[in-house]
Design a protein around this motif. Structure first.
Motif, PDB file in Angstrom:
ATOM      1  N   THR A 223       0.824  -1.218   0.000  1.00  0.00           N
ATOM      2  CA  THR A 223       0.000   0.000   0.000  1.00  0.00           C
ATOM      3  C   THR A 223       0.852   1.258   0.000  1.00  0.00           C
ATOM      4  OG1 THR A 223      -1.727  -1.170   1.213  1.00  0.00           O
ATOM      5  CG2 THR A 223      -1.817   1.257   1.202  1.00  0.00           C
ATOM      6  N   HIS A 224       1.837   1.304   0.921  1.00  0.00           N
ATOM      7  CA  HIS A 224       2.621   2.517   1.090  1.00  0.00           C
ATOM      8  C   HIS A 224       4.012   2.434   0.479  1.00  0.00           C
ATOM      9  CE1 HIS A 224      -0.475   3.971   3.811  1.00  0.00           C
ATOM     10  NE2 HIS A 224      -0.403   2.844   4.486  1.00  0.00           N
ATOM     11  N   HIS A 225       4.390   1.238   0.011  1.00  0.00           N
ATOM     12  CA  HIS A 225       5.707   1.025  -0.608  1.00  0.00           C
ATOM     13  C   HIS A 225       6.838   1.447   0.328  1.00  0.00           C
ATOM     14  CE1 HIS A 225       3.658   0.093  -4.332  1.00  0.00           C
ATOM     15  NE2 HIS A 225       2.984   1.214  -4.223  1.00  0.00           N
ATOM     16  N   THR A 226       6.650   1.175   1.601  1.00  0.00           N
ATOM     17  CA  THR A 226       7.678   1.457   2.592  1.00  0.00           C
ATOM     18  C   THR A 226       8.035   0.184   3.322  1.00  0.00           C
ATOM     19  OG1 THR A 226       6.001   2.032   4.239  1.00  0.00           O
ATOM     20  CG2 THR A 226       6.912   3.837   2.928  1.00  0.00           C
ATOM     21  N   GLY A 227       9.172   0.209   3.989  1.00  0.00           N
ATOM     22  CA  GLY A 227       9.632  -0.966   4.703  1.00  0.00           C
ATOM     23  C   GLY A 227       9.170  -0.956   6.147  1.00  0.00           C
ATOM     24  N   THR A 228       9.303  -2.103   6.796  1.00  0.00           N
ATOM     25  CA  THR A 228       9.006  -2.224   8.209  1.00  0.00           C
ATOM     26  C   THR A 228      10.308  -2.422   8.968  1.00  0.00           C
ATOM     27  OG1 THR A 228       8.683  -4.604   7.948  1.00  0.00           O
ATOM     28  CG2 THR A 228       6.730  -3.218   7.806  1.00  0.00           C
ATOM     29  N   HIS A 229      10.326  -1.997  10.240  1.00  0.00           N
ATOM     30  CA  HIS A 229      11.529  -2.146  11.055  1.00  0.00           C
ATOM     31  C   HIS A 229      11.788  -3.628  11.345  1.00  0.00           C
ATOM     32  CE1 HIS A 229      12.063   2.106  11.782  1.00  0.00           C
ATOM     33  NE2 HIS A 229      10.808   2.214  12.155  1.00  0.00           N
ATOM     34  N   THR A 230      12.958  -4.128  10.957  1.00  0.00           N
ATOM     35  CA  THR A 230      13.344  -5.485  11.315  1.00  0.00           C
ATOM     36  C   THR A 230      14.478  -5.471  12.325  1.00  0.00           C
ATOM     37  OG1 THR A 230      14.797  -5.565   9.372  1.00  0.00           O
ATOM     38  CG2 THR A 230      12.600  -6.498   9.134  1.00  0.00           C
ATOM     39  N   THR A 231      15.340  -4.441  12.265  1.00  0.00           N
ATOM     40  CA  THR A 231      16.382  -4.257  13.271  1.00  0.00           C
ATOM     41  C   THR A 231      15.800  -3.371  14.370  1.00  0.00           C
ATOM     42  OG1 THR A 231      18.133  -4.385  11.613  1.00  0.00           O
ATOM     43  CG2 THR A 231      18.711  -3.393  13.718  1.00  0.00           C
ATOM     44  N   THR A 232      15.757  -3.890  15.603  1.00  0.00           N
ATOM     45  CA  THR A 232      15.131  -3.157  16.700  1.00  0.00           C
ATOM     46  C   THR A 232      16.141  -2.572  17.670  1.00  0.00           C
ATOM     47  OG1 THR A 232      14.899  -5.224  17.926  1.00  0.00           O
ATOM     48  CG2 THR A 232      13.025  -4.518  16.573  1.00  0.00           C
ATOM     49  N   PHE A 233      17.415  -2.865  17.494  1.00  0.00           N
ATOM     50  CA  PHE A 233      18.461  -2.314  18.355  1.00  0.00           C
ATOM     51  C   PHE A 233      19.718  -2.124  17.527  1.00  0.00           C
ATOM     52  CE2 PHE A 233      18.257  -6.933  18.791  1.00  0.00           C
ATOM     53  CZ  PHE A 233      19.525  -7.310  18.380  1.00  0.00           C
ATOM     54  N   SER A 234      20.653  -1.358  18.059  1.00  0.00           N
ATOM     55  CA  SER A 234      21.913  -1.101  17.355  1.00  0.00           C
ATOM     56  C   SER A 234      22.956  -2.115  17.795  1.00  0.00           C
ATOM     57  CB  SER A 234      22.405   0.317  17.657  1.00  0.00           C
ATOM     58  OG  SER A 234      21.460   1.273  17.243  1.00  0.00           O
ATOM     59  N   GLU A 235      23.770  -2.556  16.834  1.00  0.00           N
ATOM     60  CA  GLU A 235      24.762  -3.595  17.146  1.00  0.00           C
ATOM     61  C   GLU A 235      25.957  -3.493  16.218  1.00  0.00           C
ATOM     62  OE1 GLU A 235      24.878  -8.452  17.867  1.00  0.00           O
ATOM     63  OE2 GLU A 235      23.221  -7.548  16.733  1.00  0.00           O
ATOM     64  N   LEU A 236      27.146  -3.719  16.762  1.00  0.00           N
ATOM     65  CA  LEU A 236      28.365  -3.785  15.977  1.00  0.00           C
ATOM     66  C   LEU A 236      28.607  -5.239  15.582  1.00  0.00           C
ATOM     67  CD1 LEU A 236      31.653  -1.878  16.482  1.00  0.00           C
ATOM     68  CD2 LEU A 236      31.737  -4.356  16.225  1.00  0.00           C
ATOM     69  N   ILE A 237      28.733  -5.482  14.274  1.00  0.00           N
ATOM     70  CA  ILE A 237      28.874  -6.851  13.752  1.00  0.00           C
ATOM     71  C   ILE A 237      30.229  -6.987  13.067  1.00  0.00           C
ATOM     72  CG2 ILE A 237      27.932  -8.536  12.124  1.00  0.00           C
ATOM     73  CD1 ILE A 237      25.199  -7.093  12.505  1.00  0.00           C
ATOM     74  N   ASP A 238      31.040  -7.922  13.535  1.00  0.00           N
ATOM     75  CA  ASP A 238      32.353  -8.160  12.947  1.00  0.00           C
ATOM     76  C   ASP A 238      32.227  -8.784  11.563  1.00  0.00           C
ATOM     77  OD1 ASP A 238      33.853  -7.189  15.120  1.00  0.00           O
ATOM     78  OD2 ASP A 238      33.652  -9.095  16.189  1.00  0.00           O
ATOM     79  N   LEU A 239      33.086  -8.344  10.637  1.00  0.00           N
ATOM     80  CA  LEU A 239      33.096  -8.878   9.277  1.00  0.00           C
ATOM     81  C   LEU A 239      34.191  -9.937   9.140  1.00  0.00           C
ATOM     82  CD1 LEU A 239      32.658  -5.547   7.291  1.00  0.00           C
ATOM     83  CD2 LEU A 239      30.945  -7.332   7.635  1.00  0.00           C
ATOM     84  N   PRO A 240      33.950 -10.960   8.331  1.00  0.00           N
ATOM     85  CA  PRO A 240      34.921 -12.047   8.186  1.00  0.00           C
ATOM     86  C   PRO A 240      36.298 -11.585   7.716  1.00  0.00           C
ATOM     87  CG  PRO A 240      32.824 -12.653   7.180  1.00  0.00           C
ATOM     88  CD  PRO A 240      32.730 -11.209   7.546  1.00  0.00           C
ATOM     89  N   GLY A 241      36.336 -10.569   6.846  1.00  0.00           N
ATOM     90  CA  GLY A 241      37.611 -10.121   6.301  1.00  0.00           C
ATOM     91  C   GLY A 241      38.301  -9.055   7.123  1.00  0.00           C
TER      92      GLY A 241
END
Length: 330
Positions: A223-241
């Motif tokens: 209807t609105h062509h907008t997204g919904t919140h899936t991330t509910t908190f902030s987090e630092l994520i380590d990358l494999p490289g």
């Protein structure tokens, strides 16, 4: 940078670490030795000069009391001075601001041209704020697999326009594995903020970069062509490289804060560049005679959308409300 006040303890009794997760009142801190500690704030923290919804942000360096045999929670006693941060006007009217992340090397702004469409004003407001705090930004135009020929031509125009200013632009698709290697290479050994509107595919990008993570992804409203919140908190994520991404909840709007009217043009590099040729040193680029900026807009040397974003921010911070093309002289 703004310093933080709080009751200080003996330095020898405190451990230094980085906030790697923030879900409101509780935090997770990674110490310099690599230990992961659940933590809470102890004492009265207040960021001097900033009324914020979050006294601590992911990326903050803190001093904390280590856990005891009777209490598994560590208590944060002091925040170390920030080298930078990304801040926006909070949606909570009782507070002034919300800090997205602190102490970052760069930011990736994820946007989409279609499904949903990211407003160019949102992009420009984010870029202006990053300029104010000297944070380099890379623009990610995601969901390239959905582009028609016409949309791809528009995407190429945006890429050329923003890269001319100095902002790298990456086309990406997690479905067709486009641009992901570029993100990984540009993230190597750096702490990067990953931000954008809800529904632009931030979680899908992180899932593609970090196999096995399986962050929740959301659907786009028909209807609105907008997204919904899936991330509910902030987090630092380590990358494999090597390096890490700070994932934050999707942002609906980006209100600027801490800007003075005379400073707004400084945060638009191309406008600031052309303003050196204006007839008047205090030109606000709003109808004054001999304005080199408005001449550059008319000739196509400055993107009209960028100039419109400049005017919208100027209006916001100065309280102006004028619908004339370039405003009238003050």
């Amino acid at each position: 940078m703004n310093k933080v006040s709080g009751k200080k303890n003996s330095p020898s009794s405190l451990t230094v670490g980085r906030v790697v997760k923030n879900n409101g009142s509780a935090y997770v801190v990674k110490t310099e030795e690599g230990q992961i500690l659940p933590a809470r704030i102890k004492g009265n923290f207040r960021i001097k000069g900033i009324r914020s919804t979050n006294p601590l942000a992911v990326g903050d360096l803190v001093k904390l009391e280590p856990p005891t045999e009777t209490d598994y929670v560590s208590y944060i006693k002091e925040i170390l001075p920030r080298k930078n941060y990304i801040i926006r006007k909070a949606s909570n009217l009782s507070k002034e601001s919300h800090i997205l992340a602190a102490n970052i090397d760069q930011a990736f702004l994820v946007a989409t041209i279609f499904n949903p469409e990211t407003p160019l004003t949102f992009i420009d407001r984010f870029l202006a704020t990053a300029e104010a705090y000297a944070v380099p930004v890379i623009i990610i135009l995601n969901k390239a697999d959905l582009w028609t020929h016409e949309i791809k031509e528009y995407a190429n125009e945006l890429k050329a326009g923003y890269e001319k200013i100095g902002y790298p632009v990456i086309f990406t698709s997690t479905i067709e594995d486009i641009g992901l290697n570029e993100i990984m290479e540009m993230s190597r050994n750096k702490i990067s903020l990953l931000a954008g509107n809800s529904g632009v595919g931030k979680s899908s990008i992180i899932n593609a970069l970090v196999p096995g993570l399986k962050l929740k992804t959301g659907e786009i409203s028909d209807t609105h062509h907008t997204g919904t919140h899936t991330t509910t908190f902030s987090e630092l994520i380590d990358l494999p490289g090597g390096g890490a991404l700070i994932d934050v909840p999707g942002i609906k709007g980006f209100g600027t804060i801490e800007f003075e009217p005379a400073q707004v043009s400084h945060y638009f590099p191309e406008i600031f560049k052309f303003s050196e040729n204006c007839r008047f040193g205090n030109c606000r680029h709003q109808g004054e005679p001999g304005c080199a900026v408005t001449e550059a807009v008319d000739s196509g040397e400055i993107m009209p959308s960028r100039f419109a974003s400049y005017l919208s921010i100027f209006d916001e911070v100065s309280g102006a409300n004028n619908d004339d093309k370039y405003r009238k002289p003050f």
